[in-house]
Write an enzyme that holds these catalytic residues in place. Structure first.
Site, PDB file in Angstrom:
ATOM      1  N   VAL A 292     -11.142  30.925 -53.516  1.00 15.89           N
ATOM      2  CA  VAL A 292     -10.920  32.157 -54.272  1.00 15.89           C
ATOM      3  C   VAL A 292      -9.984  31.817 -55.424  1.00 15.89           C
ATOM      4  CG1 VAL A 292     -11.419  33.903 -52.520  1.00 15.89           C
ATOM      5  CG2 VAL A 292      -9.163  32.840 -52.569  1.00 15.89           C
ATOM      6  N   ARG A 293     -10.252  32.382 -56.588  1.00 14.86           N
ATOM      7  CA  ARG A 293      -9.520  31.945 -57.777  1.00 14.86           C
ATOM      8  C   ARG A 293      -9.405  33.076 -58.803  1.00 14.86           C
ATOM      9  NH1 ARG A 293     -14.546  29.778 -57.329  1.00 14.86           N
ATOM     10  NH2 ARG A 293     -16.025  30.285 -58.992  1.00 14.86           N
TER      11      ARG A 293
ATOM     12  N   HIS B  93     -16.780  25.261 -46.728  1.00 15.61           N
ATOM     13  CA  HIS B  93     -15.980  25.273 -47.957  1.00 15.61           C
ATOM     14  C   HIS B  93     -15.725  26.728 -48.332  1.00 15.61           C
ATOM     15  CE1 HIS B  93     -16.480  26.162 -52.337  1.00 15.61           C
ATOM     16  NE2 HIS B  93     -15.442  25.357 -52.426  1.00 15.61           N
TER      17      HIS B  93
ATOM     18  N   ARG C 265      -4.462  17.396 -60.337  1.00 17.04           N
ATOM     19  CA  ARG C 265      -4.030  16.345 -59.412  1.00 17.04           C
ATOM     20  C   ARG C 265      -5.247  15.774 -58.679  1.00 17.04           C
ATOM     21  NH1 ARG C 265      -1.854  16.021 -54.007  1.00 17.04           N
ATOM     22  NH2 ARG C 265      -0.194  14.440 -53.892  1.00 17.04           N
TER      23      ARG C 265
ATOM     24  N   HIS D 207     -31.732  16.924 -57.522  1.00 20.34           N
ATOM     25  CA  HIS D 207     -32.280  15.583 -57.298  1.00 20.34           C
ATOM     26  C   HIS D 207     -32.741  15.378 -55.858  1.00 20.34           C
ATOM     27  CE1 HIS D 207     -28.094  15.156 -56.029  1.00 20.34           C
ATOM     28  NE2 HIS D 207     -28.413  14.050 -55.391  1.00 20.34           N
TER      29      HIS D 207
ATOM     30  N   SER E 256      -8.370  26.698 -52.370  1.00 20.33           N
ATOM     31  CA  SER E 256      -9.644  26.034 -52.124  1.00 20.33           C
ATOM     32  C   SER E 256      -9.535  25.231 -50.841  1.00 20.33           C
ATOM     33  CB  SER E 256      -9.990  25.117 -53.302  1.00 20.33           C
ATOM     34  OG  SER E 256     -11.234  24.487 -53.100  1.00 20.33           O
TER      35      SER E 256
END
Length: 304
Positions: free
Chosen positions: A111-112, A108, A262, A177, A94
């Protein structure tokens, strides 16, 4: 269907982290990444790499993490109840980049891979990821080139791939919002597994490898553009939207915090400096006003 292999995914992610860090250092020309390795008590760990005080980048973070646990957190099981009671393994790269120059967009990418096991049953697994662009000043050329790169990497995977994941990105990075998108989008995908492990992994790799191809030309075009205090203050104000989205809506942030991840690495996405201003309204006819009127809403950028 091919058997999911987390070891090959991990090897790719570590290589991707190296490649992106090397590419960003070359773009900056001055600063370099500092690595901070960490371990997670419940299992796993990661490598956080952060570049600060660069010529081009005020802060850039590129994280690799590989965590595991005995049960999935609420953020993951909310939309996939079949995961309840399974142990899990999650890994990914990330990154968030906050440039100095307001004419260079923030970006941003992620990949996961997730896999969840339960004895006596097949594993449940999927890939996710994407990349998105958050400009402060409106340059149509940059937005179009960004989406052209996104479309090009999607083309080998079918004509419907780019429009599907472009739309998903617009919907995901929406601030209800504020009634605006976080930026001009890109690609977002999740729960990718229907075409089997190999093809799904191929697409995840294409997105990861395609990030710098899309972003680097924009940095090169804008890094010498002059700016003053007015532009800097607007950049800091708009960075507030980044903070609002990440702390209120982002599933990855919630997952990391709920799994005891973390904190320093999870909150690496936060800009180093940010400001809010009560009831801000941009001056009519200004570039800032054009950002609001023309860029902070879903659009078909490739048909303009």
């Amino acid at each position: 269907m091919s058997i999911p292999d987390s070891s090959v995914v991990k090897a790719f992610l570590l290589e991707l982290q190296n490649n992106i860090c090397n590419g960003l250092e070359a773009l900056d020309g001055v600063a370099s990444f500092k690595e901070d390795s960490w371990k997670r008590e419940e299992g796993g760990g990661g490598q956080s790499r952060v570049l600060t005080g660069g010529k081009v980048f005020e802060q850039a973070g590129v994280n690799f993490s590989h965590v595991m646990g005995a049960s999935m957190p609420a953020s993951a099981t909310a939309h996939r109840p079949e995961l309840a009671g399974r142990n899990f393994e999650a890994m990914g790269v990330s990154l968030v980049i906050h440039p100095n120059n307001p004419h260079i967009p923030t970006t941003h990418a992620n990949v996961r891979f997730f896999i969840a096991h339960k004895e006596g049953t097949d594993p449940i697994w999927w890939f996710g990821g994407g990349f998105d662009l958050t400009p402060y000043y409106p340059y149509l050329e940059d937005v179009v080139s960004w989406h052209q790169s996104a479309k090009a990497l999607c083309e080998p995977f079918g004509d419907e791939t780019y429009p599907k994941y472009k739309k998903w990105c617009d919907e995901y990075f929406w601030l209800p919002h504020r009634n605006e998108t976080r930026g001009v989008g890109g690609l977002f995908f999740d729960d990718l597994n229907k075409q089997g492990f190999d093809k799904s992994f191929d697409f995840m790799q294409a997105v990861g490898n395609g990030f710098l191809t899309a972003y680097a030309p924009i940095v090169e075009r804008r890094k010498e553009t002059e700016y003053g205090e007015h532009e800097r203050q607007f950049q800091l104000y708009r960075r507030g939207r980044y903070v609002e989205f990440n702390l209120v809506y982002d599933r990855g942030t919630l997952f990391g915090l709920q799994t005891g991840g973390r904190t320093e690495s999870i909150l690496m996405s936060m800009p180093p400096l940010v400001r809010w201003e009560y009831a801000y309204i941009p001056e009519a006819g200004s570039p800032e006003a054009a950002l609001y009127s023309d860029y902070l809403k879903p659009r078909d950028w490739l048909s303009l």
